[in-house]
Every structure is written in structure tokens, then in C-alpha cells.
Enzyme design. Sequence first.
Site, short mmCIF file in Angstrom:
data_model
loop_
_atom_site.label_atom_id
_atom_site.label_comp_id
_atom_site.label_asym_id
_atom_site.label_seq_id
_atom_site.Cartn_x
_atom_site.Cartn_y
_atom_site.Cartn_z
N CYS A 1 6.29 -4.30 7.41
CA CYS A 1 5.32 -3.24 7.78
C CYS A 1 5.18 -2.21 6.67
O CYS A 1 4.22 -1.45 6.66
CB CYS A 1 5.72 -2.60 9.09
SG CYS A 1 7.43 -2.14 9.16
N HIS B 1 12.21 -4.49 -9.77
CA HIS B 1 11.59 -4.02 -8.52
C HIS B 1 12.17 -4.79 -7.33
O HIS B 1 12.55 -4.19 -6.33
CB HIS B 1 10.08 -4.21 -8.61
CG HIS B 1 9.36 -3.77 -7.37
ND1 HIS B 1 8.98 -2.47 -7.17
CD2 HIS B 1 9.00 -4.45 -6.26
CE1 HIS B 1 8.40 -2.37 -5.99
NE2 HIS B 1 8.40 -3.56 -5.41
#
Lengths: 274, 444
Positions: B69, B118
Site C-alpha cells: 500500500c 534502495h
Amino acid sequence: MDSLLAFLNHLLPVLLAMAWVNYSVYFVRRDPFAQRTATPFLLFTTTLQAVYVGLLGAVYRHHLMASIFEVFSVIALALNAVYLIVETRHRNKSMGVFILPFSALLQLVSSAWISPSREIDPILRDPLFGFHTGSAAIAYSAFLVSAVYGAMYRAFYRALRARRFGLVFERLPSLEVLARMTLGAASVGFAFLSLAILFGAVWAARVVPSFWKDPKFLLTALVWIIYGAAIVSQRLLKQASNRTIAITLAGFLVMVVSFVSLHLFFPTFHEFGG
Amino acid sequence: MDAPRPEEKIRNVHPPRRRAHLVLVGASHKSAPLSILESIALPPDRVREALPELRAQARLEEALLLSTCNRTEIYGTSADPTASAAELERWMIESARGGERLRPEHIFRRFERDAAGHLFRVGCGADSMMLGETQIAGQIQESLKLAQSAGTIGSYLVRLLAAAFRACKRARSRTGISTGVVSVASATAYLAQRVFGDLDRKEVLILGTGETGALAARHFRKRRPRVLRVANRTPEKAEALAADLGAEAILLEERARALIETDIVVAATRSPEPLVTREMVAEAMRHRASRALLLIDVSLPHNIERSAGDLENVFLHDMNDLRTIVDQSLSRRMKELPGVHQIVNKEVEGFFLKESAIEAGPLIAELRARFVEVRDRELERSLGRFREEDREAARRLAEDLTEKLLRGPIREIREASQRADGGAEPLLWVRRLFGLGSGSEEKE
């Protein structure tokens, strides 16, 4: 052998100070290196302490109670040993930072002023006297550990009531574990003090028949009663932990104040060689 | 026809092993509003379907899609990472649903070390909205399984993910990035643990089955208390939550009696009147002997009378206390970020070093084989000229010479392969100098 003893005598306070720094770094920063090394380093230092005390006793052929400085070395060793046992049992090393300053200080004072002699009162070579003094040293060390844990319990209890969620709330063992540690150490101290009184009474009955009039004996009995009351109230009467811990702290206070004042103001037969 | 330039000639004669170029294209809570992230989030079934599609469109060798989400990120390997990134961006914009549109400025691109760094940071929870959360590691694991079932993942991304998980484990164990609590519901259980330690011998009572009460109950369930009780004004709701959690449902009217056995009470109802009064607590404490009682009131208005907290051995805390605990925890996690970044950078460097070694490995083996082949051939030809007793010494001399001659080139190959560009050109020259890869004979 004398040079090895002198070397250990200088080394031990340094090692204990280093162990304390290590535990402090772990407590404040939860540093992984300190976490890994704190216990093994203290274990190593305590082993060296045991070697030192053992060698001292073997070389000078007496139980290390001839002077207050010898007693300090023994108590510092017992303090570390009791602490390590409690740490291992509860798997919590947050309390080393509060215990080690005491053992480091005791060892430092002992190392600075100790001057063992082979010429001592023959009673210091009596095995029964050795059991008596050894038990007493363990008992007082355990009471000191218990008092430190008890003080931390009080600090945590107050922090919770005052809704302060700082370092005390974050870093100390849980309140219930602190209570168990305090009462556990007090129980160990009580058991060894009972032994010390028993061995002492049996030994003194031969040497000093009127030992029960001695102020030190009377105050020791008072300390024994206070700790006994705390343990009974917790185990049998299910008294709340905070009250029981307050009793143990009172017992410790009585012990310290009375022993200091006795040492300074009252004559007692508990003076040997020093 | 023009003669080929030297580089082209080399490439034609000895094609090198092509390196996998890592590419990442994605959008997260740091680059786009949550409403947009919702429009691009994909359920697992859709991820499985989308993976082959985007791999083909972006000409990726391997592909992995992480969709939660708070982020949708595509990791892939490509021969032409820039072109692939542009295609992936187009794919993301085209596949977005809903009103607010995903735009190019919401999307970020990373390549090679930046992309790996990342991923490692995401795995550690250092890029999460709820800093240091651990759920993301499971979500990455889930996306790996989806890519495996879609057949879009190969050895490079599997190794990358393994390195990412290793980095996460190290970061979590060596820093405090995941310590403490970051939600009010989890703070209730944390507070209980600070008072009681392990909860396996404790009894917990949750008053109220609303969102907060249910969340708190779930957090307590994870800590396995001896008894977990749930009470609500509507018994059916209490029974439903209790059944869901394996807890015990009681009537709200039974709360006073339950206080005697309970160690921790969480009140989370909307009752306008206090449900737990000082008298109830005082009466319970009379029967509880030495046991402490922790009361946590997360209701507004309060459901536990404030004066109950004045009783001995009773600890009363409310929403403000829980928020303080959460804020302190988050600020401590923030302080751990530099340490996490340090670990991530080290792990990323380690990963690329290993990768370059994997790429240099076959070349070194080939070079060694060529030297040994020449040495053995020459020894076979010449040993007969030596006296019997000198042959062993001659063989040893040849072996030593070979090893010493190899040492320099091997070192150079390793160093070249560890360079940021992968050392493609120097490695090509090594192949040419020693006639590797073409099967051509060495000229004497």
C-alpha cells in the site's frame, strides 16, 4: 609469586573499571560490541580475581579476613560472582552498570592499602572461621546486589507512576523481573547470613563464650531478622513486592549504618590482625 | 567495406560475458500521494499476470514486482537499462487505475548500486512510512515467490534478494532500527511487557471490540498471555472477536469480578461513563494479594476513573502515555538511520564485489588452464632431455614459473572486474593478449 600478586593487585581495579565502562556503553547505547563482550570480559576478570584471592590465601596461609582491605577483595569477588549468577539466571545484563562500580571501588581501595602479612592471629587459620567469614562475605555481597536491584525497582516504580518513559523505563529489566531479582538476591544473602551466624556461633562458643553480647553479633542478628521478615512477608503472606522491597532496603540501610558506626565507635571482638 | 575498428574486432572475435544491469522503477510514499499509490497497487494475482507482460514490454531479462500500500517498485535486469526504465515508467502510468493520475514526476528510477541500495534500505524498513517496520521483509519475500511462480526471476535477482535479506538481518540485529513500538496498539502490549516481562503467566482483559480494542487484543495475542478475555456491551461482538483470536468472551457486567484475576486491563470503548471505577479496583486489589494491576485506558472519554491510579500497586496509563512511548520510539529509530545506511552501503559494495568475482571467475580459470596447458606440453617435450634425477626439479621450476607469471594478470583481472564499469575493456584485452575464448593457438 609476590611479583605476580603485585601485578594482579594493580591490574584488577583497571579491569573492573573497564568492565564497568563496557556495561555502561551497553546500558546507554545498546552497543552490539559491548553486548557481546560485557559478560565474557567480566567473567574473565572475576576468574582473575578468584586466582588473586586464592593465591593470596595460599601464599600468606590464612583466610583473607585479617584486615578490612582483605575483606574488601573477597567481597568484590563475591559481588561479581553473585551478579554473574543473577545475570545468567535472568538473562539480563542491564544491571551490571549499577553493580560494578561497587566491586571496582572495593577492589581499588583494597589494592591501594592491602598489606598482607604471614604473622597473624592463629584463629584466622581455623577452617570453621573460614566458613564463617566466607559465608558472611557472600551474604553481604548478595545484600548489596539486592539493595541495588531494590533501588532500581523503586526508581522504575516511581517512573511508571509519574508517567516518565525515559532511560529507566526503556533500559531496566521489567518491574516484575526487578522484584524477582531483588528478592532472589536477598534470599541468597539471608541463607548465607544464616550459615555465617551458625558457623560463627559454633566457633565463638569455644573462643569467646559471651559472643552473643557482642554489638556486631546483635546488629547482624537484627539484619537477619529484617531480611527474614521481608522474605516471610513475600513468600508466605504474599505481601506486595514494593512493600517487601522497601523492607529489604531498610535492612540494607541498618546493615551499613550499624557496621560503620560499630567500626568507628564500639569495641568488638570481631577485630583480627588488622 | 571499411575495416572494423580495434574495439569492434575484439568484440567480434571474443564476445565477453555480458553483465546484468540492475534497474529499478517505482513510486513510493516518498514520491507520490497515497491516493495515487492506491491506484497502482496490485494484488498478488495481478502481480503474477503483470510480470511476464512488463518483462516483455521493457525487455528485461529478470523482473520482480513489489507492490504494497506504500510502494510499487519494479526491479529488473536489462542489457539496456535506460530504455528498459523508460518502458517500465510507461507501463506503470498506463496500468494505473482510478481518478488521480500517476504522473512521471511521481516515479523514480535507480540503476545498479543505487537500485540495490534502495532495495536493501526498503527491506530494513529504513524507507518505510513506519520507520523500521518488519512487515516489509515478508512482503519482499512474497514478491520473490510471485516472480518465481511467474517464471520471471533468475539467478541474479535471487542473489540480490539474498544479499538484501542478509543486510536487513544485520541492520536489525546491529542497530535499533526495529526496536520499540510505532503504533498505539502495539504500545499497549509493550507497556505491559515493561511492567510484567513475559506475559505467558498473565491474564489480559480487553474492554471494547472496536478497532483499537481489536488491534490491542491482536498485539496481546502475539505475546501469548495465559488468558485473554474480551468484553463488550454487545456480547455477540465480543464472541466474534474472541473466536477469531482464540480468546474468552465475557459479559461486560462480569468485569468487576474479572478484575480480581486479570493483570492487564485495556479499556477501549465509547462509553460515556467510566466502566472501571476506583471502588471496583480497590475491591479487586484486596483479593489480589501481592499482584500488580496495569490499567490502560485508550478511550475518549476515559473509561477508567483517574483516581484508581492512586491505589498502591496499580499503574494507570492513557492514550497520551502511549503516544509518548511511540514518539520516543520513533525518534530513537531515526537516530539509528545513519548506522543502517552504513551497513547497507557495505552490503551493497560486498554484493557487487562478489558479482564481479563471479564474472571474473571463468576468465581466470580459462587463463590458468591455458598456462597449465602450455607448461605441460613443453614439459612433455623437454623432460626427456634432462637426467632422471633432474626431472623433478625441472617440473617444479616450470610449475613455480607458471604460478609467478599468472599472479600479475590474475590480480589485474580481479581489480578490473571490481571497477564500477565492470572493467569490460581491460578484460577484453586480457582475452586478446592470451588468446582466450577463440580456441586459437598461442604463437610461440
